[in-house]
Design a protein around this motif. Structure first.
Motif, PDB file in Angstrom:
ATOM      1  N   HIS A 135       0.851  -1.186   0.000  1.00  0.00           N
ATOM      2  CA  HIS A 135       0.000   0.000   0.000  1.00  0.00           C
ATOM      3  C   HIS A 135       0.889   1.239   0.000  1.00  0.00           C
ATOM      4  O   HIS A 135       1.855   1.307   0.760  1.00  0.00           O
ATOM      5  N   THR A 136       0.575   2.208  -0.860  1.00  0.00           N
ATOM      6  CA  THR A 136       1.405   3.413  -0.960  1.00  0.00           C
ATOM      7  C   THR A 136       0.624   4.671  -0.588  1.00  0.00           C
ATOM      8  O   THR A 136      -0.592   4.733  -0.762  1.00  0.00           O
ATOM      9  N   GLU A 137       1.340   5.630  -0.044  1.00  0.00           N
ATOM     10  CA  GLU A 137       0.796   6.952   0.250  1.00  0.00           C
ATOM     11  C   GLU A 137       1.839   7.992  -0.166  1.00  0.00           C
ATOM     12  O   GLU A 137       3.041   7.789   0.043  1.00  0.00           O
ATOM     13  N   VAL A 138       1.358   9.093  -0.731  1.00  0.00           N
ATOM     14  CA  VAL A 138       2.247  10.180  -1.154  1.00  0.00           C
ATOM     15  C   VAL A 138       1.902  11.443  -0.381  1.00  0.00           C
ATOM     16  O   VAL A 138       0.725  11.834  -0.294  1.00  0.00           O
ATOM     17  N   VAL A 139       2.921  12.058   0.196  1.00  0.00           N
ATOM     18  CA  VAL A 139       2.778  13.345   0.873  1.00  0.00           C
ATOM     19  C   VAL A 139       3.858  14.266   0.308  1.00  0.00           C
ATOM     20  O   VAL A 139       5.055  14.049   0.532  1.00  0.00           O
ATOM     21  N   LEU A 152       7.299   9.386  -0.692  1.00  0.00           N
ATOM     22  CA  LEU A 152       6.579   8.161  -1.028  1.00  0.00           C
ATOM     23  C   LEU A 152       6.718   7.167   0.120  1.00  0.00           C
ATOM     24  O   LEU A 152       7.825   6.745   0.471  1.00  0.00           O
ATOM     25  N   PHE A 153       5.584   6.806   0.741  1.00  0.00           N
ATOM     26  CA  PHE A 153       5.558   5.812   1.801  1.00  0.00           C
ATOM     27  C   PHE A 153       5.034   4.500   1.201  1.00  0.00           C
ATOM     28  O   PHE A 153       3.961   4.477   0.597  1.00  0.00           O
ATOM     29  N   VAL A 154       5.786   3.445   1.381  1.00  0.00           N
ATOM     30  CA  VAL A 154       5.386   2.137   0.855  1.00  0.00           C
ATOM     31  C   VAL A 154       5.219   1.188   2.035  1.00  0.00           C
ATOM     32  O   VAL A 154       6.180   0.857   2.733  1.00  0.00           O
ATOM     33  N   ARG A 155       3.990   0.755   2.271  1.00  0.00           N
ATOM     34  CA  ARG A 155       3.667  -0.107   3.413  1.00  0.00           C
ATOM     35  C   ARG A 155       3.542  -1.545   2.936  1.00  0.00           C
ATOM     36  O   ARG A 155       2.606  -1.917   2.226  1.00  0.00           O
ATOM     37  N   PHE A 156       4.516  -2.380   3.328  1.00  0.00           N
ATOM     38  CA  PHE A 156       4.519  -3.790   2.968  1.00  0.00           C
ATOM     39  C   PHE A 156       3.839  -4.595   4.073  1.00  0.00           C
ATOM     40  O   PHE A 156       4.081  -4.359   5.249  1.00  0.00           O
ATOM     41  N   ALA A 157       3.007  -5.567   3.690  1.00  0.00           N
ATOM     42  CA  ALA A 157       2.368  -6.448   4.665  1.00  0.00           C
ATOM     43  C   ALA A 157       2.716  -7.892   4.338  1.00  0.00           C
ATOM     44  O   ALA A 157       2.605  -8.320   3.180  1.00  0.00           O
ATOM     45  N   LEU A 158       3.154  -8.636   5.355  1.00  0.00           N
ATOM     46  CA  LEU A 158       3.575 -10.019   5.188  1.00  0.00           C
ATOM     47  C   LEU A 158       2.912 -10.908   6.228  1.00  0.00           C
ATOM     48  O   LEU A 158       2.646 -10.462   7.349  1.00  0.00           O
TER      49      LEU A 158
END
Length: 348
Positions: free
Chosen positions: A109-113, A117-123
């Motif tokens: 999941h990504t968010e831009v401010v 660029l914030f990239v949130r990985f889920a495992l």
């Protein structure tokens, strides 16, 4: 650096009667200086044994996350890179699978401010809570992302969008840890005899205290009386990272009257970050406790951690139900504390 051992009073409470993710009866360990917690949880454990299905626990989801931060030149560059990354999900998943027997990528999941660029990985991380597993995966991801996108710069391996050990909305929305719901349906006569209250009074108090009171206090995705008490006691007894109760205690208590005065009562805990392997789990006392809890059995990957999460959720329900029932009666809470703490040798 010297080390000492800090003794914490620990008691096994119950047994709790369980169904759903865990079936049968099981005692649970609580390590706490707040010793009235033991009989309080024990009271609702007794209630669970008077109900056919006891406390039913459902595991809704499980995942661990890490959010990495990248710096682009412009917002447009950040958005383009984020879209390209999510499109390469299969490549990222292969990277994870190649470096771990248990970790599997399930979401990006990504968010831009601005230009960030914030990239949130889920495992999924098997029976581990997964802190180190996801951090290692994120470290590897960063190397690949920077190679694929030279227009990006490294910002941080963790950009706080994870979000670890902080009370945030994102964990409840996107998930972090094991998400569990514990619920029980208690006949009216049992509510009256064992809890000295009624379904209507408990349901009314839950709305007024947990829902309205928490709202005017500014609670963040949280409406409960004291989840943190049971969580900390269980975490300390089973070798968990106790700081994770910050997000684990974000949960919602729900109650309603059914039939002729029966009480439906549930606790939803979306951020239970627990594991049965990993740092601290090899300590002799932790190994003994996890064995007694049935969390050292041969199960499919993640099965022991799901069992542990279910036991914790059921224990939280017991403590929450008992406290709310006590607070429906004027002066009962303080009177109980005084009696129990004096018995334990405390002075007031």
């Amino acid at each position: 650096m010297s080390q000492t051992v800090t003794p914490i009073p620990t008691s096994w409470v119950g047994p709790l009667r369980l169904s759903g993710e865990v079936t049968g009866e099981q005692e649970v360990p609580l390590a706490t200086y707040e010793t009235p917690l033991w009989p309080s949880v024990g009271r609702s454990a007794r209630v669970s044994r008077l109900v056919d299905d006891g406390i039913r626990v459902t595991i809704v989801d499980e995942r661990m996350t890490r959010s990495s931060l990248f710096v682009a030149r412009t917002a447009a560059d950040a958005v383009a890179a984020g879209s390209a990354l999510t499109a390469r999900f299969d490549d990222l998943a292969a990277i994870v699978a190649a470096q771990s027997r248990f970790a599997r990528l399930i979401d990006v999941h990504t968010e831009v401010v601005g230009n960030l660029l914030f990239v949130r990985f889920a495992l999924t991380t098997g029976d581990a809570s997964g802190h180190n597993m996801t951090t290692l995966a994120a470290e590897t991801f960063i190397d690949h992302v920077l190679a694929w996108h030279p227009e990006l710069e490294y910002g941080s391996i963790s950009g706080n969008y994870c979000s670890d050990k902080k009370a945030t909305a994102v964990n409840g929305i996107l998930g972090r840890g094991r998400s569990a719901v514990a619920e029980i349906l208690i006949p009216a006569a049992v509510v009256a005899d064992q809890l000295r209250s009624s379904a209507q009074r408990i349901a009314d108090l839950n709305v007024r205290k947990n829902l309205v009171g928490s709202t005017i206090a500014g609670a963040l995705r949280s409406a409960n009386a004291h989840y943190a008490n049971m969580l900390l006691a269980f975490y300390l007894a089973t070798g968990q990272d106790a700081a994770n109760i910050v997000e684990a205690s974000q949960g919602i208590t729900y109650a309603e009257v059914r039939g002729e005065g029966d009480l439906y009562f549930s606790c939803t805990l979306p951020n239970l970050i627990v594991g049965t392997v990993g740092n601290g789990k090899d300590l002799p006392f932790v190994d003994e406790v996890l064995t007694r809890l049935g969390c050292r059995e041969e199960r499919s990957s993640g099965g022991n951690a799901r069992r542990l999460a279910a036991l914790i959720a059921a224990t939280v329900l017991c403590g929450e139900l008992s406290l709310l029932a006590a607070q429906t009666n004027h002066k009962e809470l303080m009177a109980s504390h005084l009696v129990l703490e004096r018995k334990a040798g405390g002075r007031r």
